[in-house]
Design a protein around this motif. Sequence first.
Motif, PDB file in Angstrom:
ATOM      1  N   VAL A 177       0.827  -1.209   0.000  1.00 44.84           N
ATOM      2  CA  VAL A 177       0.000   0.000   0.000  1.00 44.84           C
ATOM      3  C   VAL A 177       0.865   1.265   0.000  1.00 44.84           C
ATOM      4  N   GLU A 178       2.098   1.138  -0.457  1.00 40.73           N
ATOM      5  CA  GLU A 178       3.020   2.279  -0.449  1.00 40.73           C
ATOM      6  C   GLU A 178       2.483   3.466  -1.225  1.00 40.73           C
ATOM      7  N   GLY A 179       1.663   3.201  -2.237  1.00 38.58           N
ATOM      8  CA  GLY A 179       1.109   4.276  -3.050  1.00 38.58           C
ATOM      9  C   GLY A 179       0.178   5.191  -2.273  1.00 38.58           C
ATOM     10  N   ALA A 180      -0.283   4.724  -1.112  1.00 38.25           N
ATOM     11  CA  ALA A 180      -1.168   5.546  -0.277  1.00 38.25           C
ATOM     12  C   ALA A 180      -0.384   6.499   0.608  1.00 38.25           C
ATOM     13  N   GLY A 181       0.946   6.391   0.545  1.00 37.13           N
ATOM     14  CA  GLY A 181       1.790   7.271   1.354  1.00 37.13           C
ATOM     15  C   GLY A 181       2.441   6.526   2.505  1.00 37.13           C
ATOM     16  N   ALA A 182       3.560   7.069   2.956  1.00 34.52           N
ATOM     17  CA  ALA A 182       4.349   6.399   3.990  1.00 34.52           C
ATOM     18  C   ALA A 182       3.573   6.251   5.296  1.00 34.52           C
ATOM     19  N   HIS A 183       2.811   7.259   5.648  1.00 39.10           N
ATOM     20  CA  HIS A 183       2.066   7.203   6.913  1.00 39.10           C
ATOM     21  C   HIS A 183       1.042   6.073   6.898  1.00 39.10           C
ATOM     22  N   ALA A 184       0.281   5.974   5.809  1.00 46.16           N
ATOM     23  CA  ALA A 184      -0.736   4.919   5.707  1.00 46.16           C
ATOM     24  C   ALA A 184      -0.098   3.536   5.708  1.00 46.16           C
ATOM     25  N   ALA A 185       0.997   3.389   4.976  1.00 48.05           N
ATOM     26  CA  ALA A 185       1.667   2.093   4.898  1.00 48.05           C
ATOM     27  C   ALA A 185       2.240   1.662   6.236  1.00 48.05           C
ATOM     28  N   ALA A 186       2.662   2.630   7.047  1.00 49.58           N
ATOM     29  CA  ALA A 186       3.319   2.312   8.311  1.00 49.58           C
ATOM     30  C   ALA A 186       2.349   2.006   9.449  1.00 49.58           C
ATOM     31  N   GLN A 187       1.066   2.233   9.238  1.00 51.80           N
ATOM     32  CA  GLN A 187       0.119   1.970  10.320  1.00 51.80           C
ATOM     33  C   GLN A 187       0.203   0.496  10.746  1.00 51.80           C
ATOM     34  N   PRO A 188       0.226   0.203  12.037  1.00 47.37           N
ATOM     35  CA  PRO A 188       0.383  -1.186  12.518  1.00 47.37           C
ATOM     36  C   PRO A 188      -0.912  -1.980  12.434  1.00 47.37           C
ATOM     37  N   TYR A 189      -1.368  -2.163  11.207  1.00 48.12           N
ATOM     38  CA  TYR A 189      -2.668  -2.791  10.969  1.00 48.12           C
ATOM     39  C   TYR A 189      -2.551  -4.201  10.387  1.00 48.12           C
ATOM     40  N   ARG A 190      -1.329  -4.702  10.283  1.00 53.03           N
ATOM     41  CA  ARG A 190      -1.131  -6.071   9.775  1.00 53.03           C
ATOM     42  C   ARG A 190      -0.782  -6.984  10.945  1.00 53.03           C
ATOM     43  N   PHE A 191      -1.463  -8.122  10.993  1.00 50.77           N
ATOM     44  CA  PHE A 191      -1.257  -9.090  12.065  1.00 50.77           C
ATOM     45  C   PHE A 191      -0.960 -10.462  11.461  1.00 50.77           C
ATOM     46  N   TYR A 192      -0.063 -11.187  12.098  1.00 50.94           N
ATOM     47  CA  TYR A 192       0.296 -12.509  11.581  1.00 50.94           C
ATOM     48  C   TYR A 192       0.774 -13.406  12.720  1.00 50.94           C
ATOM     49  N   ILE A 193       0.702 -14.698  12.501  1.00 47.11           N
ATOM     50  CA  ILE A 193       1.179 -15.662  13.488  1.00 47.11           C
ATOM     51  C   ILE A 193       2.653 -15.914  13.219  1.00 47.11           C
ATOM     52  N   ARG A 194       3.482 -15.539  14.167  1.00 49.36           N
ATOM     53  CA  ARG A 194       4.928 -15.668  14.011  1.00 49.36           C
ATOM     54  C   ARG A 194       5.323 -17.124  13.740  1.00 49.36           C
ATOM     55  N   GLY A 195       6.244 -17.296  12.786  1.00 49.99           N
ATOM     56  CA  GLY A 195       6.792 -18.615  12.512  1.00 49.99           C
ATOM     57  C   GLY A 195       5.933 -19.497  11.630  1.00 49.99           C
TER      58      GLY A 195
END
Length: 204
Positions: A177-195
Motif C-alpha cells: 500500500v506504499e502508493g497511499a503514502g508512507a504514513h498509511a503504509a506504516a500503520q500497525p494494521y497487519r497481524f500474523y502468526i509468528r513462525g
Amino acid sequence: MLTVLGLSFYKRKDVVLIARELLGKVLVSCIDGQTCSGRIVETEAYVAITDRASHSFGGRRTARNEHMYHAAGTAYVYICYGIHPMFNVVTNDRDIPDAVLIRALEPLDGLPVMAKRSGKAEADRTITSGPGNLARAMGFSKVHSGLSLLGKDVYLLSDSRFVVDQSDIGISGRIGVEGAGAHAAAQPYRFYIRGNRYVSGRPK
C-alpha cells in the motif's frame, strides 16, 4: 469445538481489533460442490473513510467497492491488477466501510481442490500464502462479493481447540500500500502468526 462466527463478532466498531482476533479462525468455502478450509494466519485492517490505503478513503463509493458499505459479516472480493481476487471481511455497521483483508491461510481441508484451482501438481506453501493465492485456492472470484458470511457458501469458524498465544502475534505495517503514502503504509494494521510458514512476507 468448531462454531460459526455470528453477527456479533463482525458488528463491532474496532476493525483493527477484529483483524487481530481473526487470527486462528477458520475460513470455509463451499463453492462448485467443493469444500475447502484454512486457518487464518495473516490479516490486514482497513479503516473506513479516513484510511488512505482503503478503497473507501474520503467516502469514495463506487460499483467496485459497494459491498464494503454493506452489513457486517459480508464478503468483499475485488480484483487486484485485473488478475488477483482479494477476499475481505466487512465489519462495523452498514454504511461504515471497515474491512479486513485475509492475507494468508494454513490449509486444512480440500488441498487437492486448492492445488487444481491454483494450477499446481501438488500443494506447497505458496498455495494460500498471499491474498491472491489464497482467494484463488479457495475458489473466490468477484461473483462472491456481497455474500453473507452467515450463510452456507462462505463462513468463518471459531476453533476452541486452537488458541493463539498473544506473544505469537506479529504486528507490522501493511504490504503493498506504499502508493497511499508512507504514513498509511506504516500503520500497525497487519497481524500474523509468528513462525507460520504460510505467512506471506514482510512489509518493505
